[in-house]
Design a protein around this motif. Structure first.
Motif, PDB file in Angstrom:
ATOM      1  N   VAL A 157      13.078   6.341  13.498  1.00 12.72           N
ATOM      2  CA  VAL A 157      12.005   7.321  13.702  1.00 12.72           C
ATOM      3  C   VAL A 157      12.338   8.657  13.062  1.00 12.72           C
ATOM      4  O   VAL A 157      11.435   9.476  12.829  1.00 12.72           O
ATOM      5  CB  VAL A 157      11.673   7.510  15.200  1.00 12.72           C
ATOM      6  CG1 VAL A 157      11.194   6.212  15.810  1.00 12.72           C
ATOM      7  CG2 VAL A 157      12.859   8.079  15.974  1.00 12.72           C
ATOM      8  N   ASN A 158      13.617   8.895  12.779  1.00 13.88           N
ATOM      9  CA  ASN A 158      14.041  10.091  12.047  1.00 13.88           C
ATOM     10  C   ASN A 158      13.456  11.370  12.648  1.00 13.88           C
ATOM     11  O   ASN A 158      12.876  12.212  11.953  1.00 13.88           O
ATOM     12  CB  ASN A 158      13.630   9.971  10.569  1.00 13.88           C
ATOM     13  CG  ASN A 158      14.297  11.017   9.697  1.00 13.88           C
ATOM     14  OD1 ASN A 158      15.385  11.495  10.037  1.00 13.88           O
ATOM     15  ND2 ASN A 158      13.655  11.382   8.604  1.00 13.88           N
ATOM     16  N   THR A 177       0.835  -1.202   0.000  1.00 17.08           N
ATOM     17  CA  THR A 177       0.000   0.000   0.000  1.00 17.08           C
ATOM     18  C   THR A 177       0.868   1.250   0.000  1.00 17.08           C
ATOM     19  O   THR A 177       1.950   1.276   0.597  1.00 17.08           O
ATOM     20  CB  THR A 177      -0.909  -0.007   1.256  1.00 17.08           C
ATOM     21  OG1 THR A 177      -1.730  -1.175   1.229  1.00 17.08           O
ATOM     22  CG2 THR A 177      -1.800   1.223   1.295  1.00 17.08           C
ATOM     23  N   SER A 178       0.375   2.289  -0.646  1.00 16.05           N
ATOM     24  CA  SER A 178       1.096   3.557  -0.682  1.00 16.05           C
ATOM     25  C   SER A 178       1.250   4.128   0.720  1.00 16.05           C
ATOM     26  O   SER A 178       0.339   4.074   1.543  1.00 16.05           O
ATOM     27  CB  SER A 178       0.336   4.560  -1.558  1.00 16.05           C
ATOM     28  OG  SER A 178       0.820   5.868  -1.366  1.00 16.05           O
ATOM     29  N   GLU A 179       2.413   4.702   0.959  1.00 13.85           N
ATOM     30  CA  GLU A 179       2.680   5.369   2.246  1.00 13.85           C
ATOM     31  C   GLU A 179       1.632   6.446   2.524  1.00 13.85           C
ATOM     32  O   GLU A 179       1.241   6.677   3.676  1.00 13.85           O
ATOM     33  CB  GLU A 179       4.084   5.974   2.198  1.00 13.85           C
ATOM     34  CG  GLU A 179       4.491   6.736   3.420  1.00 13.85           C
ATOM     35  CD  GLU A 179       5.902   7.299   3.309  1.00 13.85           C
ATOM     36  OE1 GLU A 179       6.264   8.140   4.149  1.00 13.85           O
ATOM     37  OE2 GLU A 179       6.643   6.898   2.386  1.00 13.85           O
ATOM     38  N   TRP A 181       9.849   1.783   3.881  1.00 14.22           N
ATOM     39  CA  TRP A 181       9.813   3.122   4.458  1.00 14.22           C
ATOM     40  C   TRP A 181       9.476   2.975   5.946  1.00 14.22           C
ATOM     41  O   TRP A 181       8.837   1.998   6.344  1.00 14.22           O
ATOM     42  CB  TRP A 181       8.785   4.011   3.742  1.00 14.22           C
ATOM     43  CG  TRP A 181       7.384   3.467   3.755  1.00 14.22           C
ATOM     44  CD1 TRP A 181       6.886   2.491   2.950  1.00 14.22           C
ATOM     45  CD2 TRP A 181       6.316   3.846   4.638  1.00 14.22           C
ATOM     46  NE1 TRP A 181       5.570   2.228   3.259  1.00 14.22           N
ATOM     47  CE2 TRP A 181       5.198   3.056   4.293  1.00 14.22           C
ATOM     48  CE3 TRP A 181       6.184   4.775   5.661  1.00 14.22           C
ATOM     49  CZ2 TRP A 181       3.975   3.163   4.938  1.00 14.22           C
ATOM     50  CZ3 TRP A 181       4.970   4.894   6.312  1.00 14.22           C
ATOM     51  CH2 TRP A 181       3.872   4.101   5.943  1.00 14.22           C
ATOM     52  N   PRO A 182       9.902   3.901   6.779  1.00 18.11           N
ATOM     53  CA  PRO A 182       9.719   3.740   8.226  1.00 18.11           C
ATOM     54  C   PRO A 182       8.299   4.095   8.668  1.00 18.11           C
ATOM     55  O   PRO A 182       8.018   5.219   9.095  1.00 18.11           O
ATOM     56  CB  PRO A 182      10.755   4.695   8.822  1.00 18.11           C
ATOM     57  CG  PRO A 182      10.921   5.760   7.794  1.00 18.11           C
ATOM     58  CD  PRO A 182      10.722   5.094   6.460  1.00 18.11           C
ATOM     59  N   MET A 199       9.834  -2.857  18.892  1.00 12.34           N
ATOM     60  CA  MET A 199      10.847  -3.408  17.979  1.00 12.34           C
ATOM     61  C   MET A 199      10.317  -4.632  17.244  1.00 12.34           C
ATOM     62  O   MET A 199      10.668  -4.880  16.082  1.00 12.34           O
ATOM     63  CB  MET A 199      12.102  -3.766  18.769  1.00 12.34           C
ATOM     64  CG  MET A 199      12.777  -2.550  19.412  1.00 12.34           C
ATOM     65  SD  MET A 199      14.087  -3.011  20.580  1.00 12.34           S
ATOM     66  CE  MET A 199      15.306  -3.670  19.437  1.00 12.34           C
ATOM     67  N   CYS A 200       9.441  -5.389  17.904  1.00  4.02           N
ATOM     68  CA  CYS A 200       8.843  -6.573  17.287  1.00  4.02           C
ATOM     69  C   CYS A 200       8.049  -6.184  16.036  1.00  4.02           C
ATOM     70  O   CYS A 200       8.166  -6.819  14.976  1.00  4.02           O
ATOM     71  CB  CYS A 200       7.937  -7.256  18.312  1.00  4.02           C
ATOM     72  SG  CYS A 200       7.125  -8.745  17.727  1.00  4.02           S
ATOM     73  N   VAL A 201       7.267  -5.120  16.135  1.00  4.46           N
ATOM     74  CA  VAL A 201       6.479  -4.668  14.981  1.00  4.46           C
ATOM     75  C   VAL A 201       7.398  -4.146  13.885  1.00  4.46           C
ATOM     76  O   VAL A 201       7.170  -4.386  12.694  1.00  4.46           O
ATOM     77  CB  VAL A 201       5.454  -3.593  15.408  1.00  4.46           C
ATOM     78  CG1 VAL A 201       4.734  -3.007  14.194  1.00  4.46           C
ATOM     79  CG2 VAL A 201       4.442  -4.178  16.384  1.00  4.46           C
ATOM     80  N   GLN A 202       8.441  -3.444  14.273  1.00  9.41           N
ATOM     81  CA  GLN A 202       9.393  -2.964  13.260  1.00  9.41           C
ATOM     82  C   GLN A 202       9.977  -4.134  12.468  1.00  9.41           C
ATOM     83  O   GLN A 202      10.123  -4.061  11.243  1.00  9.41           O
ATOM     84  CB  GLN A 202      10.515  -2.178  13.951  1.00  9.41           C
ATOM     85  CG  GLN A 202      10.057  -0.835  14.490  1.00  9.41           C
ATOM     86  CD  GLN A 202      11.137  -0.152  15.317  1.00  9.41           C
ATOM     87  OE1 GLN A 202      11.813  -0.797  16.109  1.00  9.41           O
ATOM     88  NE2 GLN A 202      11.289   1.150  15.142  1.00  9.41           N
TER      89      GLN A 202
END
Length: 871
Positions: free
Chosen positions: A523-524, A456-458, A489-490, A476-479
């Protein structure tokens, strides 16, 4: 509010009630109309304390058969609906003070520099997240009729009409009321998540689509007049997200396929709405000359704007028709659909610049500007879809895969070992999941959801929320799962801290994450944290939860400032104080200083969406309330609490928590009393939202969701979760000699002020006399002392609050709100007594009776409608 306006509202309620009465008479005869009228009269007397009138109602209801009880219930539920519609239309038409102008008056008296104002304006960001929690009890088909009815009332009250036009409107009003009476008010089946999403899209189409550009025009005008600023054309201070079709926490009906379908349907609705806008612009922009840039784009065209917009219109049509075909299973090529926001905005901005360059500013800043602003606020995906899942479901994925790989059981590892494993995998260049692995159904569903997100598009996605998050590994698990699915993409990930313990530990959890170099890179500079209001209040009571929420936000602001990370706090509020509900302006200004810098993100749910955003005028005012409060909160921040305030509120919160838990958790009589004194078990049969009322079907009160927990106590008018233990803790503080400090906090600290003002509203809605009627009929004699104990605390709490607030009665400072409740009180009284009769019959019956069940649902829905912010 003037007496004349008061009379207009009351006259409208009476007139619509009379039309409903005539409708009932036409169907059921004069005797039924007289019976309904007598019930209404006795209901009013009973509400005023006439015990004989209450006894007459009880005797009548005991004598009626089930079908007759259903008829009475339907009549009074409809009366309440009509009263709400009259009030909603009345409120939307009031020319009360403009929140933006009121803000300007405050700012003019304060000292701040232009730089501060410009910075606050640049940080003005409202993200309203539409959710479909099961508090909206009204069917969509009736919502449409009620919207039409409100529109008729608007024209009737505010247009200059001749006699024929007035008669035509009156006839239409009568027709709509008659249609509503002859329409089933209770759904035969629960709505699906797709139904809920479509309802959210309809709110956008029917109200927000017009309200957003209107609000932005007013905001721009205010900025120019008061501060000499203009709102940038690409500014989108208000945006919309949704949980409908993305919230799968405890809802087995929200699957990856459902999420994919809802994303497509949102995209389709956006294409249709923009197609309508562009078609209108194509009609209007008939000019034959344009700028060099425009002419270069369209070539030798006699009507360059029409040619350019025609191409965009055709692409939008291809998009919504293509999605139709896709959903029907037909072969299509999605590459022909609009894929990027630039495909919508670039042609619109080319037209805009051309009009400005050729001296047609007045045309550029008319309908075209509205469409450009819609494009920035809604975009080609209409809104951003959040995804929410319980932390346990993510851990189960890793548990299953680590066992498959022979690495042990992830669930049994320490937090340190989990983080080490997750860090290694997040930085590894090889995939974790083996090619031939066959996961269980639950695990496969989590992975399929991640796959849908990866495709899906961001621009279509909001944030990923982790329910019951309590540790860094939960995030972190979801990441890792998103990375394994191929998301490049983050995607923002927000832990949801819900229990009292998790709120208290939230700063430590986020601190450990931000100390990780890899995480900070991910997270930038932008961190989301969701604050849970519902479950924290259910866990610890309203006062302890409120103070824990405040402290968590305060510490998180300081922590993210220290790490130079922008923090957006996401407020999971409901409509009631038991679920964090506060008036929008007061809620924002009661937050800690500095908590608004990263924007304001909040859930808007259930029936509160309709009451705040269901009509364009109401929505525009709600936007202004939010915007003015956010700007005020940034430019004139509330004071940080003084140290002796902190000490006292901390002590009271602890006492409030112990008081609350001492009843709800520790008293063995509480659960048996709760089961019989409220319609909790019957609520589970009401087909409200798509989500089950319990997280675990076989669980007890502890597994009951916060919404039905609140809902059940609202039905018997104890509204217990909103006040239990709070004023008892305040009394202890007074007994310890702290009354002067409490008065200082009440006068000078918005956080404390809003807590007490909301209790004032809660006590106005609570009715111990009605609650006592439930007990007398439904509660075994050996448990009735328990209800009396609760009512005694309620009475003492109310008395103490009035003393502190220096009032002689509840809601003295909100006469309009008090009148609003009084309008409905007379209609609510019979519904409560009717519900008691039905509960007694249902519980004594050996098997379910469909008429009794339906009548019960009607009373539950009717009381919810009358109580308004029930969930």
């Amino acid at each position: 509010m003037s007496q004349t306006i008061d009379h207009q509202l009351m006259d409208t309620v009476r007139e619509m009630g009379s039309i409903l009465g005539e409708t009932i008479k036409a169907q059921l005869g004069e005797d039924w109309l007289e019976r309904i009228e007598q019930v209404r009269i006795n209901g009013r007397k009973a509400h005023q304390g006439d015990k004989d009138a209450a006894g007459q109602l009880q005797d009548l209801f005991q004598s009626l058969d089930d079908q007759s009880l259903l008829t009475v219930g339907r009549a009074f539920a409809q009366f309440l609906n009509l009263a709400n519609i009259a009030e909603q239309e009345f409120n939307s038409s009031q020319h009360s003070s403009d929140p933006l102008e009121s803000l300007a008056d405050k700012l003019n008296q304060a000292s701040f520099n232009d730089t501060d104002f410009d910075q606050a304006l640049s940080q003005l960001q409202m993200d309203l997240v539409l959710t479909a929690h099961p508090t909206e009890v009204t069917r969509r088909t009736l919502i449409h009729k009620y919207s039409e009815l409100a529109d008729c009332l608007k024209h009737l009250h505010h247009d200059a009409l001749d006699e024929k036009e007035r008669l035509k409107l009156s006839t239409r009003i009568a027709a709509l009321i008659t249609q509503a009476w002859h329409t089933e008010e209770i759904r035969s089946e629960r709505p699906t998540p797709v139904d809920e999403a479509k309802w959210g899209f309809s709110v956008i189409e029917n109200s927000l689509w017009d309200a957003v550009p209107d609000f932005l025009r007013d905001l721009d005008d205010n900025l120019q007049q008061q501060y000499g600023r203009s709102l940038p054309i690409d500014s989108a201070p208000i945006r919309f997200s949704s949980w409908m079709g993305g919230d799968r926490d405890g809802n087995p009906f929200v699957t990856a396929d459902i999420t994919e379908r809802v994303l497509l349907l949102a995209r389709q609705r956006a294409a249709r709405l923009f197609h309508k806008d562009i078609s209108q612009l194509q009609v209007e922009l008939s000019m034959s000359h344009g700028s060099e840039d425009l002419m270069a784009e369209v070539g030798n065209a006699g009507e360059p704007y029409r040619k350019l917009l025609g191409q965009l219109r055709d692409k939008l049509q291809t998009t919504f028709e293509g999605i139709d075909a896709w959903l029907a299973g037909e072969p299509v090529n999605p590459k022909h659909w609009i894929q990027h926001q630039s495909e919508l905005l670039d042609p619109l901005m080319l037209c805009y610049r051309s009009l400005m360059d050729t001296g047609l500013e007045v045309v550029a800043n008319s309908e075209l500007l509205d469409t450009i602003r819609r494009a920035h606020s809604f975009g080609i995906h209409l809104l951003k879809l959040d995804v929410r899942q319980h932390s346990e479901r993510h851990s189960e994925v890793l548990s299953e895969v680590t066992r498959y790989l022979g690495l042990g059981d992830y669930l049994s590892w320490s937090e340190e070992d989990k983080q080490s494993f997750l860090m290694r995998e997040l930085t590894s260049k090889r995939p974790l999941f083996p090619r031939n692995w066959q996961p269980s159904d639950n695990v496969r569903e989590v992975l399929e959801t991640c796959r849908v997100l990866a495709q899906t598009s961001e621009d279509a996605l909001g944030i990923y929320i982790i329910s019951m998050a309590s540790l860094p590994s939960d995030v972190m698990c979801v990441q890792l799962l998103l990375q394994e699915a191929g998301i490049d993409w983050p995607m923002p990930i927000s832990p949801l801290f819900e229990t009292l313990e998790d709120l208290n530990n939230a700063p430590e959890v986020i601190g450990k994450l931000l100390d990780n170099d890899w995480y900070r890179g991910y997270v930038n500079g932008k961190q989301y944290v969701m604050i849970g209001y519902s479950d924290s209040a259910k866990d610890a009571g309203a006062l302890a939860a409120g103070w824990a929420q405040y402290q968590a936000q305060e510490k998180l602001v300081a922590l993210t400032d220290e790490h130079n990370v922008e923090l957006t706090l996401f407020h999971g509020r409901g409509g009631t104080i038991g679920r964090g509900g506060l008036p929008a302006h007061a809620a924002i200004l009661s937050q800690p200083p500095g908590s608004l810098k990263g924007g304001f993100r909040v859930t808007e749910q259930g029936e509160t969406i309709r009451y705040k955003f269901g009509m364009p005028a109401l929505a525009k005012r709600s936007f202004k309330l939010y915007a003015s409060a956010i700007l005020e909160g940034m430019l004139l921040p509330p004071p940080a609490p003084k140290e002796h305030w902190r000490e006292l509120i901390t002590s009271m919160a602890a006492d409030g928590r112990d008081n609350y838990r001492g009843v709800v958790r520790d008293d063995p009589e509480f659960v048996p009393y709760f089961r019989v004194a409220t319609p909790e078990s019957e609520l589970g049969k009401l087909p409200l939202g798509s989500r089950p009322s319990k997280r675990k079907p076989d669980g007890g009160v502890e597994s009951l969701r916060a919404i039905p927990w609140i809902f059940a106590w609202a039905q018997n008018r104890m509204v217990l979760p909103s006040w239990l233990g709070v004023m008892k803790a305040v009394q202890v503080a007074i007994d310890q000699g702290n009354k002067a400090t409490l008065e200082e906090m009440l006068n000078d600290w918005p956080f404390f002020q809003t807590r007490l003002s909301m209790l004032d509203m809660v006590f106005a809605k609570a009715d111990p006399n009605i609650a006592e009627q439930y007990d007398k009929r439904l509660v075994p004699e050996e448990l009735q002392h328990f209800g009396q104990r609760l009512r005694d605390e309620l009475a003492h709490s109310q008395s103490l609050l009035l003393e502190l607030m220096k009032q002689t009665s509840v809601m003295e400072q909100d006469p309009q709100g008090k009148q609003s409740m009084q309008i409905r009180a007379d209609y609510l009284e019979p519904l409560h007594l009717l519900q008691i009769e039905l509960l007694d019959r249902i519980r004594k019956a050996k098997q379910d009776d469909p008429i009794q069940q339906k009548a019960m649902m009607v009373t539950i829905a009717g009381i919810a409608i009358g109580m308004r912010n029930t969930g």
